[in-house]
Write a protein that holds these residues in place. Structure first.
Motif, PDB file in Angstrom:
ATOM      1  N   ARG A 128      29.485 -48.050  16.240  1.00 12.68           N
ATOM      2  CA  ARG A 128      30.020 -48.998  16.881  1.00 12.68           C
ATOM      3  C   ARG A 128      28.819 -50.413  16.570  1.00 12.68           C
ATOM      4  NH1 ARG A 128      28.969 -51.807  21.202  1.00 12.68           N
ATOM      5  NH2 ARG A 128      27.523 -50.299  22.166  1.00 12.68           N
ATOM      6  N   LEU A 129      27.573 -49.998  16.970  1.00  8.94           N
ATOM      7  CA  LEU A 129      26.587 -50.783  16.783  1.00  8.94           C
ATOM      8  C   LEU A 129      26.468 -51.309  15.399  1.00  8.94           C
ATOM      9  CD1 LEU A 129      23.739 -49.268  19.085  1.00  8.94           C
ATOM     10  CD2 LEU A 129      25.236 -51.295  19.591  1.00  8.94           C
ATOM     11  N   ARG A 130      26.612 -50.673  14.536  1.00  7.95           N
ATOM     12  CA  ARG A 130      26.600 -51.243  13.059  1.00  7.95           C
ATOM     13  C   ARG A 130      27.630 -52.022  12.821  1.00  7.95           C
ATOM     14  NH1 ARG A 130      24.901 -45.953   9.610  1.00  7.95           N
ATOM     15  NH2 ARG A 130      22.745 -46.040   9.911  1.00  7.95           N
ATOM     16  N   THR A 131      28.916 -52.006  13.266  1.00  4.34           N
ATOM     17  CA  THR A 131      30.073 -53.072  13.417  1.00  4.34           C
ATOM     18  C   THR A 131      29.707 -54.028  13.980  1.00  4.34           C
ATOM     19  OG1 THR A 131      31.425 -51.636  14.712  1.00  4.34           O
ATOM     20  CG2 THR A 131      31.646 -51.042  12.580  1.00  4.34           C
ATOM     21  N   ALA A 132      29.285 -53.941  14.862  1.00  3.46           N
ATOM     22  CA  ALA A 132      29.097 -55.180  15.990  1.00  3.46           C
ATOM     23  C   ALA A 132      27.749 -55.973  15.558  1.00  3.46           C
ATOM     24  CB  ALA A 132      28.888 -54.603  17.231  1.00  3.46           C
TER      25      ALA A 132
END
Length: 151
Positions: free
Chosen positions: A127-131
């Motif tokens: 999730r953090l990588r996509t955000a």
């Protein structure tokens, strides 16, 4: 049929000799450390050991001596000693098995919790990588290459 005093004395001596052998642990094949075997070893009718029969006092003496040996922790019959030892060993093994089952259940619960945490952490990282591109002060780390050796 009545027996003479001399025959009775001889029988009592045979009974006492057989009693000593049995209590020393010299158990004949197929016998135990009991009245039946004592009577057979002494060559005396077993019924003579009961009630107010002539050898009832010898039965009481035998049982008292046997009880005394058992109280001291000595079992004259090797089979009884083996049975007692195997029962104690069986109890100990059952206890160990119960403890192992509890340990396995605890470890399985720990593994499930660890896998759940890892899955949650992986989801959070994804999730953090996509955000990540939305924030200006965040740098993307290079992804791991699946190739082996120099790139």
């Amino acid at each position: 049929m009545r027996i003479t005093t001399q025959q009775r004395t001889e029988n009592q001596n045979r009974v006492r000799a057989a009693m000593d052998r049995l209590l020393r642990g010299e158990i004949p094949p197929g016998g135990n450390c009991d009245i039946k075997t004592l009577a057979r070893e002494a060559g005396v009718d077993r019924t003579a050991f009961y009630g107010n029969r002539p050898y009832a006092h010898l039965r009481e003496e035998f049982e008292a001596r046997l009880h005394t040996l058992q109280q001291q922790g000595t079992l004259p019959d090797p089979r009884l000693a083996q049975i007692t030892r195997l029962k104690a060993e069986n109890t100990a093994l059952r206890q160990r098995l119960t403890e192992r089952d509890e340990t396995i259940a605890e470890l399985a619960a720990f593994r499930n919790e660890a896998l759940s945490r890892l899955a949650a952490q992986h989801d959070e990282i994804t999730r953090l990588r996509t955000a990540g591109p939305a924030a200006a002060n965040v740098r993307r780390l290079p992804t791991r290459s699946t190739q082996i050796g120099p790139c």
